[in-house]
Motif scaffolding. Structure first.
Motif, PDB file in Angstrom:
ATOM      1  N   GLN A 179       0.817  -1.199   0.000  1.00 16.25           N
ATOM      2  CA  GLN A 179       0.000   0.000   0.000  1.00 16.25           C
ATOM      3  C   GLN A 179       0.857   1.259   0.000  1.00 16.25           C
ATOM      4  N   GLN A 180       1.914   1.215   0.769  1.00 12.42           N
ATOM      5  CA  GLN A 180       2.724   2.406   0.980  1.00 12.42           C
ATOM      6  C   GLN A 180       4.159   2.119   0.573  1.00 12.42           C
ATOM      7  N   LEU A 181       4.802   3.113   0.021  1.00 12.03           N
ATOM      8  CA  LEU A 181       6.180   2.910  -0.404  1.00 12.03           C
ATOM      9  C   LEU A 181       7.112   3.107   0.794  1.00 12.03           C
ATOM     10  N   THR A 182       7.255   2.045   1.573  1.00 11.26           N
ATOM     11  CA  THR A 182       8.137   2.100   2.738  1.00 11.26           C
ATOM     12  C   THR A 182       9.542   1.665   2.325  1.00 11.26           C
ATOM     13  N   ALA A 183      10.493   1.911   3.228  1.00 15.16           N
ATOM     14  CA  ALA A 183      11.864   1.471   2.962  1.00 15.16           C
ATOM     15  C   ALA A 183      11.900  -0.042   2.786  1.00 15.16           C
ATOM     16  N   ALA A 184      11.134  -0.766   3.609  1.00 11.30           N
ATOM     17  CA  ALA A 184      11.112  -2.224   3.503  1.00 11.30           C
ATOM     18  C   ALA A 184      10.521  -2.654   2.160  1.00 11.30           C
ATOM     19  N   ALA A 185       9.517  -1.899   1.671  1.00 10.89           N
ATOM     20  CA  ALA A 185       8.916  -2.234   0.375  1.00 10.89           C
ATOM     21  C   ALA A 185       9.939  -2.047  -0.746  1.00 10.89           C
ATOM     22  N   ILE A 186      10.755  -1.020  -0.636  1.00 10.92           N
ATOM     23  CA  ILE A 186      11.782  -0.786  -1.656  1.00 10.92           C
ATOM     24  C   ILE A 186      12.816  -1.912  -1.629  1.00 10.92           C
ATOM     25  N   ALA A 195      17.931   0.555 -18.270  1.00 14.56           N
ATOM     26  CA  ALA A 195      17.398  -0.630 -18.952  1.00 14.56           C
ATOM     27  C   ALA A 195      18.540  -1.517 -19.444  1.00 14.56           C
ATOM     28  N   ARG A 196      19.556  -0.903 -19.986  1.00 13.80           N
ATOM     29  CA  ARG A 196      20.676  -1.679 -20.532  1.00 13.80           C
ATOM     30  C   ARG A 196      21.462  -2.363 -19.413  1.00 13.80           C
ATOM     31  N   HIS A 197      21.713  -1.641 -18.335  1.00 19.36           N
ATOM     32  CA  HIS A 197      22.500  -2.210 -17.239  1.00 19.36           C
ATOM     33  C   HIS A 197      21.773  -3.373 -16.571  1.00 19.36           C
ATOM     34  N   LEU A 198      20.461  -3.237 -16.402  1.00 16.38           N
ATOM     35  CA  LEU A 198      19.718  -4.275 -15.682  1.00 16.38           C
ATOM     36  C   LEU A 198      19.156  -5.352 -16.597  1.00 16.38           C
ATOM     37  N   GLN A 199      19.142  -5.098 -17.916  1.00 15.09           N
ATOM     38  CA  GLN A 199      18.504  -6.021 -18.871  1.00 15.09           C
ATOM     39  C   GLN A 199      17.102  -6.375 -18.385  1.00 15.09           C
ATOM     40  N   ILE A 200      16.352  -5.355 -18.122  1.00 23.67           N
ATOM     41  CA  ILE A 200      15.037  -5.489 -17.510  1.00 23.67           C
ATOM     42  C   ILE A 200      13.976  -5.249 -18.579  1.00 23.67           C
ATOM     43  N   ALA A 201      12.854  -5.930 -18.486  1.00 19.30           N
ATOM     44  CA  ALA A 201      11.762  -5.735 -19.454  1.00 19.30           C
ATOM     45  C   ALA A 201      11.246  -4.298 -19.346  1.00 19.30           C
ATOM     46  N   PRO A 202      10.983  -3.641 -20.488  1.00 21.36           N
ATOM     47  CA  PRO A 202      10.578  -2.228 -20.458  1.00 21.36           C
ATOM     48  C   PRO A 202       9.364  -1.961 -19.577  1.00 21.36           C
ATOM     49  N   ASN A 203       8.385  -2.867 -19.594  1.00 18.71           N
ATOM     50  CA  ASN A 203       7.182  -2.613 -18.788  1.00 18.71           C
ATOM     51  C   ASN A 203       7.482  -2.687 -17.296  1.00 18.71           C
ATOM     52  N   ILE A 204       8.389  -3.590 -16.912  1.00 14.23           N
ATOM     53  CA  ILE A 204       8.746  -3.702 -15.484  1.00 14.23           C
ATOM     54  C   ILE A 204       9.534  -2.466 -15.044  1.00 14.23           C
ATOM     55  N   LEU A 205      10.466  -2.049 -15.881  1.00 13.07           N
ATOM     56  CA  LEU A 205      11.254  -0.860 -15.539  1.00 13.07           C
ATOM     57  C   LEU A 205      10.346   0.371 -15.441  1.00 13.07           C
ATOM     58  N   ALA A 206       9.448   0.520 -16.421  1.00 16.05           N
ATOM     59  CA  ALA A 206       8.546   1.682 -16.400  1.00 16.05           C
ATOM     60  C   ALA A 206       7.677   1.655 -15.145  1.00 16.05           C
ATOM     61  N   ASP A 207       7.204   0.464 -14.781  1.00 13.93           N
ATOM     62  CA  ASP A 207       6.366   0.309 -13.588  1.00 13.93           C
ATOM     63  C   ASP A 207       7.126   0.716 -12.329  1.00 13.93           C
ATOM     64  N   ARG A 208       8.380   0.255 -12.193  1.00 10.11           N
ATOM     65  CA  ARG A 208       9.163   0.567 -10.993  1.00 10.11           C
ATOM     66  C   ARG A 208       9.516   2.063 -10.928  1.00 10.11           C
ATOM     67  N   LEU A 209       9.871   2.627 -12.072  1.00  5.04           N
ATOM     68  CA  LEU A 209      10.230   4.049 -12.076  1.00  5.04           C
ATOM     69  C   LEU A 209       9.017   4.911 -11.761  1.00  5.04           C
ATOM     70  N   LEU A 210       7.863   4.495 -12.274  1.00  6.16           N
ATOM     71  CA  LEU A 210       6.634   5.244 -11.989  1.00  6.16           C
ATOM     72  C   LEU A 210       6.323   5.189 -10.495  1.00  6.16           C
ATOM     73  N   ARG A 211       6.456   3.996  -9.927  1.00  3.81           N
ATOM     74  CA  ARG A 211       6.172   3.838  -8.495  1.00  3.81           C
ATOM     75  C   ARG A 211       7.115   4.692  -7.646  1.00  3.81           C
ATOM     76  N   LEU A 212       8.382   4.684  -8.008  1.00  5.22           N
ATOM     77  CA  LEU A 212       9.362   5.472  -7.252  1.00  5.22           C
ATOM     78  C   LEU A 212       9.144   6.973  -7.450  1.00  5.22           C
ATOM     79  N   THR A 213       8.668   7.350  -8.633  1.00  4.72           N
ATOM     80  CA  THR A 213       8.403   8.767  -8.893  1.00  4.72           C
ATOM     81  C   THR A 213       7.143   9.210  -8.161  1.00  4.72           C
ATOM     82  N   GLU A 214       6.088   8.412  -8.291  1.00  2.00           N
ATOM     83  CA  GLU A 214       4.840   8.748  -7.586  1.00  2.00           C
ATOM     84  C   GLU A 214       5.037   8.719  -6.079  1.00  2.00           C
ATOM     85  N   GLY A 215       5.940   7.853  -5.610  1.00  4.41           N
ATOM     86  CA  GLY A 215       6.206   7.745  -4.183  1.00  4.41           C
ATOM     87  C   GLY A 215       7.116   8.841  -3.667  1.00  4.41           C
TER      88      GLY A 215
END
Ligand SMILES: [Zn+2]
Ligand SMILES: [Zn+2]
Length: 305
Positions: free
Chosen positions: A172-179, A203-223
């Motif tokens: 629910q909340q972006l806590t340190a433990a959640a991160i 994206a290149r360093h982590l070789q992460i799927a674009p949708n997952i990266l976008a999701d995580r960055l959005l969460r960290l930005t909104e948080g």
């Protein structure tokens, strides 16, 4: 490129940041504490040993989850069975610094933090991570990343467990433990601290799927952890830490310090960071922000409300 206050400045321009993060102890520490509830269990056991039933009542988590986490933390030598309960080992007790800074970050963002802790100076305990040499509180702009000590054989980032995604989404909340309990998120935060800020580079360093990266960055930005900006020259998105995001830095340093002490095989070099104010290799120490004294578990008690 001039150093930004939201990133570390490598001493060598040829330093491979991915190699550094991989060779740093961060992924190994996440294997130990990077599961949902792990930090909460450690916190619950900090001041006293508890039985399975007491932990169940205090944490309000599913029985099977508690059993699995206890088993994992036992396998990682952070806690041990004692009588009918569980107690922290010295390695688990040393996670006080990580738990304290995670609690402090949540508290600064308005999350309720219980139990309140008192330091032996009589003040409510507020943690301050300081350089063990000069005792100056640790800030990102004072840390220099050294390329010495990289272990090339470790220069790949372990893939996260699939279930981590669902767990992160359910928070629910972006806590340190959640991160910390979402491995992709924790690695993104670490990479940005190490200076990888452009979307494409992450994206290149982590070789992460674009949708997952976008999701995580959005969460960290909104948080409120990251700020999205645009790279002026290339007109591409890049990410910097907000003021709140920068306050996560001592936590990253603390878990690196813990990992170097408790998880690093003796033949490997430790994570190389030096402290600009004194020029020494960084050895982080937990202090009380009120009185400035070093903090051990024995100097803390639960505040009686
Ligand atoms: Zn220092
Ligand atoms: Zn104190």
């Amino acid at each position: 490129m001039s150093p930004s206050p939201s990133m570390l400045e490598p001493t060598s321009t040829s330093l491979d940041v991915t190699a550094h993060v991989a060779a740093s102890i961060v992924p190994a520490v996440l294997d130990v504490i990077g599961q949902r509830w792990s930090l909460a269990i450690i916190q619950a056991l900090l001041l006293s040993a508890k039985s399975f039933g007491q932990l169940l009542a205090e944490l309000q988590i599913p029985r099977s989850t508690l059993a699995a986490r206890l088993k994992h933390l036992q396998a990682m030598a952070c806690l041990a069975a004692c009588g009918e309960g569980y107690q922290l080992t010295p390695a688990g007790q040393a996670l006080l610094v990580v738990v304290s800074l995670a609690r402090d970050w949540d508290a600064r963002r308005g999350a309720p933090v219980v139990p309140a802790l008192l330091h032996s100076c009589g003040q409510a305990f507020q943690p301050s991570l300081r350089c063990g040499h000069c005792l100056v509180p640790i800030e990102v702009r004072d840390i220099r990343l050294d390329s010495a000590g990289l272990a090339p054989q470790m220069a790949s980032l372990a893939k996260p467990l699939k279930r981590a995604r669902a767990e992160f989404a359910a928070e629910q909340q972006l806590t340190a433990a959640a991160i910390l309990s979402d491995r992709w998120t924790a690695l993104i935060v670490a990479l940005i601290y190490f200076g990888v800020q452009r979307y494409g580079d992450i994206a290149r360093h982590l070789q992460i799927a674009p949708n997952i990266l976008a999701d995580r960055l959005l969460r960290l930005t909104e948080g409120g952890v990251l700020l999205r900006a645009t790279d002026g020259q290339l007109n591409r998105p890049l990410y910097r830490f907000s003021a709140e995001g920068l306050q996560l830095f001592p936590l990253i340093v603390a878990l690196t310090g813990w990992g170097d002490h408790w998880l690093r095989p003796h033949y490997q070099a430790s994570t190389q960071m030096s402290h600009r104010p004194c020029g020494q290799i960084l050895q982080p120490q937990l202090h009380c922000a009120s009185c400035g004294q070093g903090v051990t578990l024995a100097s803390l008690s639960a505040a009686i409300c």
